[in-house]
Design an enzyme around this catalytic site. Structure first.
Site, PDB file in Angstrom:
ATOM      1  N   GLU A   1       0.871  -1.171   0.000  1.00 51.09           N
ATOM      2  CA  GLU A   1       0.000   0.000   0.000  1.00 51.09           C
ATOM      3  C   GLU A   1       0.911   1.225   0.000  1.00 51.09           C
ATOM      4  O   GLU A   1       1.515   1.557   1.015  1.00 51.09           O
ATOM      5  CB  GLU A   1      -0.910  -0.011   1.228  1.00 51.09           C
ATOM      6  CG  GLU A   1      -1.780  -1.265   1.317  1.00 51.09           C
ATOM      7  CD  GLU A   1      -2.483  -1.381   2.656  1.00 51.09           C
ATOM      8  OE1 GLU A   1      -2.624  -0.357   3.349  1.00 51.09           O
ATOM      9  OE2 GLU A   1      -2.889  -2.506   3.009  1.00 51.09           O
TER      10      GLU A   1
ATOM     11  N   ASP B   1      12.849  -9.316  -3.143  1.00 49.51           N
ATOM     12  CA  ASP B   1      13.829 -10.406  -3.089  1.00 49.51           C
ATOM     13  C   ASP B   1      13.997 -10.930  -1.663  1.00 49.51           C
ATOM     14  O   ASP B   1      14.151 -12.134  -1.444  1.00 49.51           O
ATOM     15  CB  ASP B   1      15.184  -9.930  -3.614  1.00 49.51           C
ATOM     16  CG  ASP B   1      15.092  -9.388  -5.028  1.00 49.51           C
ATOM     17  OD1 ASP B   1      14.330  -9.943  -5.833  1.00 49.51           O
ATOM     18  OD2 ASP B   1      15.781  -8.388  -5.317  1.00 49.51           O
TER      19      ASP B   1
END
Length: 341
Positions: free
Chosen positions: A243, A282
């Site tokens: 968000e 990642d």
């Protein structure tokens, strides 16, 4: 646990602090790249992380190798050759100004590599897991073939395969991505995506969600995960949920769908004040792989992965410099940030 990752390791050049490219007169020098970032996370958690790429035999190529070795990543399967290390320039965003990434990676050693450069049977000896992202096949048809060779070799050895879709519009078109990733995802067991990648690559999107307004619809993302799993036969689908209120302030959470149990698990949400967001996805992938290989439940796995990536947003550079106890502590509910004495 032994995890193999495959991709491009690049030089990262970045203006100091929050300067813009056009005003900077000197740049920070470091290394990073999606699959390398995952390998570093796993090595920090104590896993045997093997990173595969191709790098020149000159000093910059060696510096890239050394950047991984210092954190315990196994670099013995890196192929040496070619003439240049790819570069990316990163301009850190602030407030309502987003970050900017400019690539200079054409004709890099990995981009010019051939599938025959990589001996996958040797690379996967004793391996439990293989991870790659959509960035690697985006480098060219030769890398699509190399990724497919890797996936076939992994499947033949019973190695689990995960893929982060990671669509990069600066590297290829949506049509190119869809063709290549449709070909590769048939081998994948665990798919990692975010709010945009499923839409950009496969045209699958969550309903009643506006990622720019920071509005998340849980039912919409459950539908996205199920559509992805139904299309490719994935065992699990993870979707990170960001968000974005500003370059500094994000809400950060994730969902993990386990197909066998038809279970959708949502993590707690972290309100982040971001130091650096590059490598956030990642670090989620590294955390998820470690959690699943450790036998954690679906809920425990998504909580661990989100906690790991929440911590990464507080750390400069591509690599996630956190320890297993630090992630477990945050996943367990201690997010106070109090000083440790």
């Amino acid at each position: 646990m032994k995890v193999v990752t495959f991709g491009e390791l690049m030089v990262r050049l970045q203006p100091y602090n929050y300067e813009r490219f056009v005003q900077a007169d000197h740049l920070e020098f470091s290394f990073g790249g999606g699959e390398a970032n995952v390998a570093v996370s796993l090595a920090n958690y104590g896993a045997h992380a093997v990173y595969v790429t191709k790098l020149p035999a000159h000093a910059i190529g060696q510096a890239a190798v050394n950047s991984l070795r210092r954190y315990g990543v196994d670099t013995t399967k890196i192929v040496r050759g070619g003439n240049r290390v790819g570069i990316y320039y990163n301009e850190k965003g602030a407030s309502q100004r987003g970050s900017v990434c400019i690539y200079d990676r054409a004709r890099s050693a990995i981009q010019e590599s051939q599938p025959s450069d990589f001996d996958w049977d040797s690379i996967f000896e004793g391996a439990d897991w293989f991870h790659f992202t959509g960035i690697t096949p985006a480098l060219g048809p030769n890398l699509v073939d190399a990724c497919e060779d890797a996936c076939k070799a992994a499947k033949a050895r019973g190695v689990k395969i995960s893929c982060d879709l990671n669509y990069r519009g600066k590297l290829w078109t949506r049509d190119q991505a869809r063709a290549a990733m449709t070909r590769l995802c048939q081998y994948v067991d665990v798919c990692i995506s975010n709010e945009e990648d499923a839409k950009d690559v496969f045209g699958i999107e969550a309903e009643a969600t506006d990622i720019y307004a920071g509005e998340i619809n849980r039912e919409g993302y459950k539908s996205v995960a199920k559509q992805l799993a139904d299309k490719f036969g994935f065992e699990k689908v993870a979707i990170t949920l960001r968000e974005s209120h500003s370059a500094f302030d994000n809400g950060w959470s994730a969902m993990l769908y386990d197909v066998a149990s038809d279970e959708y698990c949502f993590s707690k949400k972290y309100d982040l004040h971001i130091i650096n967001r590059v490598g956030g996805g990642d670090s989620f992938g590294g955390g998820l792989i470690y959690a699943l290989l450790s036998g954690k439940s679906t809920q425990e796995a998504v909580e661990f992965a989100v906690a790991a990536s929440a911590l990464k947003h507080s750390i400069e550079g591509d690599y996630n410099m956190v320890t297993l106890p630090e992630v477990e502590k945050l996943a367990g509910g201690d997010g106070s940030g109090r000083i440790q004495r």
